[in-house]
Design a protein around this motif. Structure first.
Motif, short mmCIF file in Angstrom:
data_model
loop_
_atom_site.label_atom_id
_atom_site.label_comp_id
_atom_site.label_asym_id
_atom_site.label_seq_id
_atom_site.Cartn_x
_atom_site.Cartn_y
_atom_site.Cartn_z
N ASN A 135 50.14 -30.01 -11.68
CA ASN A 135 49.21 -29.43 -12.65
C ASN A 135 47.84 -29.98 -12.26
O ASN A 135 47.45 -31.05 -12.69
CB ASN A 135 49.62 -29.86 -14.07
CG ASN A 135 48.78 -29.20 -15.15
OD1 ASN A 135 47.68 -28.72 -14.90
ND2 ASN A 135 49.30 -29.20 -16.37
N LEU A 136 47.16 -29.24 -11.41
CA LEU A 136 45.94 -29.77 -10.79
C LEU A 136 44.79 -29.82 -11.80
O LEU A 136 44.43 -28.79 -12.38
CB LEU A 136 45.52 -28.90 -9.60
CG LEU A 136 46.25 -29.10 -8.29
CD1 LEU A 136 45.72 -28.15 -7.25
CD2 LEU A 136 46.12 -30.54 -7.79
N LEU A 170 39.79 -21.77 -11.21
CA LEU A 170 40.09 -22.29 -9.87
C LEU A 170 40.95 -21.34 -9.04
O LEU A 170 41.34 -21.68 -7.92
CB LEU A 170 40.81 -23.64 -9.97
CG LEU A 170 39.95 -24.85 -10.34
CD1 LEU A 170 40.82 -26.09 -10.48
CD2 LEU A 170 38.85 -25.09 -9.33
N ARG A 171 41.24 -20.16 -9.57
CA ARG A 171 42.17 -19.25 -8.90
C ARG A 171 41.72 -18.88 -7.50
O ARG A 171 42.50 -18.96 -6.54
CB ARG A 171 42.33 -17.98 -9.75
CG ARG A 171 43.34 -16.99 -9.22
CD ARG A 171 43.46 -15.79 -10.14
NE ARG A 171 42.29 -14.92 -10.06
CZ ARG A 171 41.35 -14.83 -11.00
NH1 ARG A 171 41.44 -15.56 -12.11
NH2 ARG A 171 40.33 -14.01 -10.87
N GLN A 172 40.48 -18.48 -7.34
CA GLN A 172 39.99 -18.08 -6.02
C GLN A 172 39.91 -19.26 -5.06
O GLN A 172 40.16 -19.11 -3.86
CB GLN A 172 38.63 -17.38 -6.15
CG GLN A 172 38.69 -16.03 -6.83
CD GLN A 172 39.62 -15.06 -6.11
OE1 GLN A 172 39.63 -14.98 -4.88
NE2 GLN A 172 40.42 -14.32 -6.87
N ALA A 177 42.02 -22.24 -0.40
CA ALA A 177 42.50 -23.54 0.10
C ALA A 177 43.94 -23.43 0.62
O ALA A 177 44.26 -23.96 1.69
CB ALA A 177 42.40 -24.58 -1.00
N PHE A 178 44.81 -22.78 -0.13
CA PHE A 178 46.19 -22.61 0.33
C PHE A 178 46.22 -21.83 1.65
O PHE A 178 46.98 -22.16 2.56
CB PHE A 178 47.02 -21.87 -0.72
CG PHE A 178 47.81 -22.77 -1.64
CD1 PHE A 178 48.33 -23.98 -1.21
CD2 PHE A 178 48.05 -22.38 -2.95
CE1 PHE A 178 49.08 -24.79 -2.05
CE2 PHE A 178 48.79 -23.18 -3.82
CZ PHE A 178 49.30 -24.39 -3.36
N SER A 197 50.01 -20.61 -8.70
CA SER A 197 49.86 -20.26 -7.29
C SER A 197 50.88 -21.02 -6.47
O SER A 197 51.35 -22.09 -6.89
CB SER A 197 48.45 -20.61 -6.79
OG SER A 197 47.46 -20.04 -7.60
N MET A 198 51.19 -20.52 -5.30
CA MET A 198 52.11 -21.25 -4.43
C MET A 198 51.83 -20.94 -2.98
O MET A 198 51.19 -19.94 -2.63
CB MET A 198 53.56 -20.91 -4.75
CG MET A 198 54.03 -19.55 -4.29
SD MET A 198 55.82 -19.35 -4.28
CE MET A 198 56.32 -20.59 -3.09
N ALA A 199 52.31 -21.82 -2.12
CA ALA A 199 52.29 -21.61 -0.68
C ALA A 199 53.57 -22.18 -0.11
O ALA A 199 54.22 -23.03 -0.72
CB ALA A 199 51.07 -22.29 -0.04
#
Length: 202
Positions: A135-136, A170-172, A177-178, A197-199
C-alpha cells in the motif's frame, strides 16, 4: 500562574494510550487486530488495503513480502491464503513492526518473518519472492517508489507478481514506473479513490 491541561483531556489521553482492538473480516474470514494511535488507520482496516486484497491472485506456494506492512493485514492475509509459503512483513516504523508481530501471533500465523527494514535494505540477501504487495504511501516521494520497485525486481522470482494500491493521483506514475522497471504494467482496478496496479517479472 502555571497552566494545567483540562482534567477531561487528561482522562481522554489516558484512554488514547490504551491499545485499540477490533475484529474485521478479510476475504470473508475474521482477523483479530491490536493497534495503537500513531500507526496508519488504527481503528479499522483501510479501504485501500482491503481493495488490494480483493484482487491479489494468491497461490498456495507463494513466498510473499508485505512492503511497509503497518500492523500487518497484507502479509497476514498472504500467510493465511498461501499456507505453503513463507511471508515477510517489513516496515521502517518499529511500532508498526511490534504490532504486526503481535497480530500474527494472535491469529496463529507461524509462517511469517516480521522485522524492521527500510525498504529491502534489511531483508536477507538470499530471500526471493513470488508475490510482492504494498500500500504505497503518496508522501514518501517518487525516488523512494523507484527504489522499492527496483529492489523488488531484483528479489523476485520469474513470474513473480508485484501488486500495489495507490491513490488515483499516482496512477499514471505507477504505469510509467512499472513499465520502466518491469517492462509491463496492468491496471487491475480503479475505484473512486484508489487504483490497483501490478507488474510481472517476465
Amino acid at each position: 500562574m502555571t497552566h494545567t491541561p483540562p482534567a477531561d483531556l487528561l482522562t481522554r489521553a489516558n484512554h488514547w494510550r490504551e491499545d485499540i482492538s477490533f475484529t474485521q473480516n478479510v476475504l470473508g474470514k475474521p482477523f483479530n487486530f491490536t493497534t495503537t494511535w500513531g500507526i496508519f488507520s488504527p481503528e479499522k482496516l483501510d479501504d485501500g488495503s482491503l481493495m488490494l486484497l480483493d484482487y491479489v491472485d494468491f497461490q498456495p506456494n507463494d513466498n510473499s513480502i508485505d512492503l511497509g506492512c503497518g500492523y500487518g493485514v497484507l502479509g497476514m492475509t498472504a500467510a493465511r491464503e498461501c499456507p505453503n509459503g513463507v511471508h515477510t512483513l517489513i516496515d521502517k516504523d518499529f511500532m508498526a513492526v511490534e504490532y504486526a508481530k503481535r497480530n500474527c501471533q494472535a491469529n496463529s500465523l507461524n509462517n511469517v518473518d516480521v522485522h524492521l527494514s527500510n525498504g529491502f535494505n534489511h531483508v536477507a540477501d538470499d530471500k526471493t519472492f513470488s508475490l510482492v504487495m504494498s500500500n504505497l504511501p503518496a508522501k514518501v516521494g517518487k525516488e523512494q517508489h523507484y527504489l522499492y520497485l527496483l529492489d523488488a525486481y531484483n528479489r523476485m522470482e520469474q513470474g513473480g507478481r508485484f501488486y500495489v494500491v495507490t491513490i488515483n493521483g499516482l496512477r499514471q506514475f505507477m504505469k510509467r514506473a512499472f513499465t520502466e522497471v518491469f517492462g509491463n504494467y496492468k491496471k487491475v482496478k480503479q475505484g473512486k479513490t484508489y487504483t490497483i496496479s501490478m507488474a510481472v517479472k517476465e
